[in-house]
Enzyme design. Structure first.
Site, PDB file in Angstrom:
ATOM      1  N   ARG A   1     -56.112  48.020  -8.436  1.00 49.72           N
ATOM      2  CA  ARG A   1     -55.938  46.761  -8.897  1.00 49.72           C
ATOM      3  C   ARG A   1     -57.137  46.100  -9.196  1.00 49.72           C
ATOM      4  O   ARG A   1     -57.867  45.637  -8.288  1.00 49.72           O
ATOM      5  CB  ARG A   1     -55.056  46.010  -7.953  1.00 49.72           C
ATOM      6  CG  ARG A   1     -53.770  46.603  -7.325  1.00 49.72           C
ATOM      7  CD  ARG A   1     -52.970  45.461  -6.542  1.00 49.72           C
ATOM      8  NE  ARG A   1     -53.539  44.851  -5.384  1.00 49.72           N
ATOM      9  CZ  ARG A   1     -53.604  45.453  -4.307  1.00 49.72           C
ATOM     10  NH1 ARG A   1     -52.524  46.371  -3.738  1.00 49.72           N
ATOM     11  NH2 ARG A   1     -54.196  44.490  -3.374  1.00 49.72           N
TER      12      ARG A   1
ATOM     13  N   TYR B   1     -75.675   9.109 -15.671  1.00 50.42           N
ATOM     14  CA  TYR B   1     -74.797   8.376 -14.567  1.00 50.42           C
ATOM     15  C   TYR B   1     -75.698   8.635 -13.183  1.00 50.42           C
ATOM     16  O   TYR B   1     -76.315   9.601 -12.867  1.00 50.42           O
ATOM     17  CB  TYR B   1     -73.406   9.076 -14.360  1.00 50.42           C
ATOM     18  CG  TYR B   1     -72.658   8.798 -15.445  1.00 50.42           C
ATOM     19  CD1 TYR B   1     -72.212   7.338 -15.702  1.00 50.42           C
ATOM     20  CD2 TYR B   1     -71.825   9.748 -16.131  1.00 50.42           C
ATOM     21  CE1 TYR B   1     -71.176   7.160 -16.706  1.00 50.42           C
ATOM     22  CE2 TYR B   1     -70.895   9.460 -17.199  1.00 50.42           C
ATOM     23  CZ  TYR B   1     -70.601   8.195 -17.234  1.00 50.42           C
ATOM     24  OH  TYR B   1     -69.494   8.001 -18.382  1.00 50.42           O
TER      25      TYR B   1
ATOM     26  N   ASP C   1     -67.696  14.875 -20.974  1.00 50.60           N
ATOM     27  CA  ASP C   1     -67.608  15.688 -22.051  1.00 50.60           C
ATOM     28  C   ASP C   1     -69.073  16.321 -22.701  1.00 50.60           C
ATOM     29  O   ASP C   1     -69.422  16.887 -23.612  1.00 50.60           O
ATOM     30  CB  ASP C   1     -67.017  15.148 -23.383  1.00 50.60           C
ATOM     31  CG  ASP C   1     -65.620  14.140 -22.630  1.00 50.60           C
ATOM     32  OD1 ASP C   1     -64.699  15.045 -22.123  1.00 50.60           O
ATOM     33  OD2 ASP C   1     -65.734  12.926 -22.692  1.00 50.60           O
TER      34      ASP C   1
ATOM     35  N   ARG D   1     -52.402  36.778   4.795  1.00 53.04           N
ATOM     36  CA  ARG D   1     -51.715  35.834   3.538  1.00 53.04           C
ATOM     37  C   ARG D   1     -50.298  36.365   3.444  1.00 53.04           C
ATOM     38  O   ARG D   1     -49.576  36.499   4.600  1.00 53.04           O
ATOM     39  CB  ARG D   1     -52.299  36.287   2.245  1.00 53.04           C
ATOM     40  CG  ARG D   1     -52.428  35.061   1.282  1.00 53.04           C
ATOM     41  CD  ARG D   1     -53.306  35.291   0.149  1.00 53.04           C
ATOM     42  NE  ARG D   1     -53.382  36.297  -0.790  1.00 53.04           N
ATOM     43  CZ  ARG D   1     -53.951  36.661  -1.682  1.00 53.04           C
ATOM     44  NH1 ARG D   1     -55.214  36.026  -2.084  1.00 53.04           N
ATOM     45  NH2 ARG D   1     -53.964  37.830  -2.552  1.00 53.04           N
TER      46      ARG D   1
HETATM   47  C1  PLP Z   1     -56.331  38.810  -7.355  1.00 47.10           C
HETATM   48  C2  PLP Z   1     -55.832  40.042  -6.887  1.00 47.10           C
HETATM   49  C3  PLP Z   1     -56.677  41.445  -6.886  1.00 47.10           C
HETATM   50  C4  PLP Z   1     -57.803  41.464  -8.040  1.00 47.10           C
HETATM   51  O1  PLP Z   1     -59.085  41.242  -7.117  1.00 47.10           O
HETATM   52  P1  PLP Z   1     -60.595  41.596  -7.636  1.00 47.10           P
HETATM   53  O2  PLP Z   1     -61.405  41.064  -6.504  1.00 47.10           O
HETATM   54  O3  PLP Z   1     -60.490  40.364  -8.775  1.00 47.10           O
HETATM   55  O4  PLP Z   1     -60.410  42.782  -8.097  1.00 47.10           O
HETATM   56  C5  PLP Z   1     -55.922  42.411  -6.528  1.00 47.10           C
HETATM   57  N1  PLP Z   1     -54.983  42.648  -5.594  1.00 47.10           N
HETATM   58  C6  PLP Z   1     -54.190  41.217  -5.367  1.00 47.10           C
HETATM   59  C7  PLP Z   1     -53.039  41.023  -4.414  1.00 47.10           C
HETATM   60  C8  PLP Z   1     -54.701  39.958  -5.861  1.00 47.10           C
HETATM   61  O5  PLP Z   1     -54.259  38.913  -5.546  1.00 47.10           O
END
Ligand code: PLP
Length: 382
Positions: free
Chosen positions: A229, A273, A322, A141
């Site tokens: 993160r 539907y 809805d 990426r």
């Molecule tokens: C979204 C993202 C995360 C978080 O990922 P999770 O699987 O939700 O913990 C961490 N680093 C990057 C670069 C992300 O895009």
């Protein structure tokens, strides 16, 4: 918002449990060493939970001081709601928005050398934009990749109007128990730290180097990642629904709606539907005030169960924009105005966003992120 809407609970709403969020923060922190700071990933409106509810709570009541978002709009919104912690933009920002990055004191991810040069060129003399360089170690990426990464990174460090405070990479299979994937994850981490060492050899100090996401923390913990993160686990969902986590999380969001009408129909009646469902016997149906325009996926038609009066009821026929219909033949006393839980807990029964995701071949992430803006997010203080 209309005044009658303020009380919430009127048609389709999402309850956001701050107690669950707090629990999850504590559980996530318990996976870390004192060398890794918790970074709360609140992109995409806090994974659909409402960044205006989640981010201030994380900062003020959970002591979070690092946040990550996907873009400048999200970053600016955090600042406007009073977030003072560090904010990293994980994705691309147009170089033309350099001034806004400075104004809001945002840290920007750097995708490659050209982008870094452009961002530096758009920044006034004497000012420096804070950034972390993305390193592509196997996700393919954004980020620098390959043998040239160290040279590129060095050039970026030396640009006049950038202040590079870190490097980071993103894991692509950290949620997989497959042995080859485990090796792949290890190699991704090592590539990042090899680059850090190479930069150190070139007398460049790298304050932050980070690669752990939720799955990384859960299954590949490494104290060298200065930031952890956490996204999905903060919200109490699983990176991989079939790979147990080492900590017990609580889903933060519950999705609810109301019964609009109850009717009993005879055998042989077509519902919704496309006439995809026909009753095989006398059936009591309840019409529920939620549909795919609220982000409850239409693909769940005929597959999902909801909770009502602490019992499970099947969604029958196609989910409409809805409204949807459920079979409550075996649940006595269902009446208009009753609450229906699309996911969440009701008595002893639980439906999770992860379970709904499995039914339609996606991930819990997509379910919660897909809950649409017309569904009011209501914070619940427990
Ligand atoms: C979204 C993202 C995360 C978080 O990922 P999770 O699987 O939700 O913990 C961490 N680093 C990057 C670069 C992300 O895009």
């Amino acid at each position: 918002m209309k005044s009658f809407e303020k009380s919430g609970f009127h048609r389709a709403w999402a309850e956001i449990s701050l107690g669950a969020l707090k629990n999850n923060v504590e559980k996530c922190r318990s996976l870390l060493s004192d060398k890794n700071a918790l970074m709360c990933v609140v992109k995409a409106n806090a994974y659909g939970h409402g960044a205006h509810i989640v981010a201030p709570f994380l900062e003020n009541e959970c002591g979070a001081d690092w946040f990550a978002v996907s873009n400048l709009v999200e970053a600016a919104e955090l600042r406007e709601m009073g977030i003072t912690g560090e904010i990293l933009i994980l994705g691309w920002t147009p170089p033309e928005n350099a001034l806004q990055l400075l104004e809001y004191d945002i840290i920007q991810a750097i995708t490659d050398l050209e982008y870094a040069e452009s961002l530096s060129a758009h920044t006034p003399k004497g000012e420096k934009i804070r950034c972390h360089i993305a390193i592509d170690t196997g996700m393919t990426r954004i980020g620098l990749r390959g043998d040239g990464a160290a040279d590129c990174a060095e050039k970026i460090f030396r640009l006049p109007n950038l202040s590079v405070e870190g490097i980071f990479t993103h894991l692509s299979v950290a949620d997989s128990p497959d042995p080859e994937d485990i090796e792949y994850t290890k190699s991704q981490a090592e590539k990042l730290y090899d680059l850090k060492k190479e930069l150190n050899r070139r007398l460049i100090t790298v304050e932050h180097a980070h690669f752990l996401n939720s799955a990384g923390c859960a299954y590949h913990f490494d104290p060298r990642s200065t930031l952890a993160r956490f996204g999905i686990m903060l919200y109490g969902l699983m990176p991989n629904a079939s790979y147990p986590l080492p900590v017990e999380l609580e889903p933060v969001m519950e999705l609810k709606a109301k019964v609009a009408q109850v009717k009993t129909v005879e055998a042989g009646v077509d519902v919704s539907y496309g006439r995809t469902y026909t009753t095989s016997k006398e059936t009591r149906l309840a019409v529920v005030t939620i549909g795919y325009a609220d982000g409850y996926p239409r693909l769940l038609s005929g597959k999902a169960e909801v909770l009502i009066k602490g019992r499970r009821a099947k969604v029958v026929g196609r989910i409409c924009m809805d409204q949807l219909m459920i079979d409550v033949s075996d649940i006595p006393g269902v009446a208009p105005g009753d609450t229906v839980t699309l996911f969440g807990r009701d008595g002893d029964e639980i439906v999770t966003a992860d379970q709904l995701a499995e039914l339609i071949g996606t991930v819990g992430y997509e379910i919660v992120c897909g809950i649409s803006p017309r569904v009011q997010r209501i914070e619940i203080r427990d």
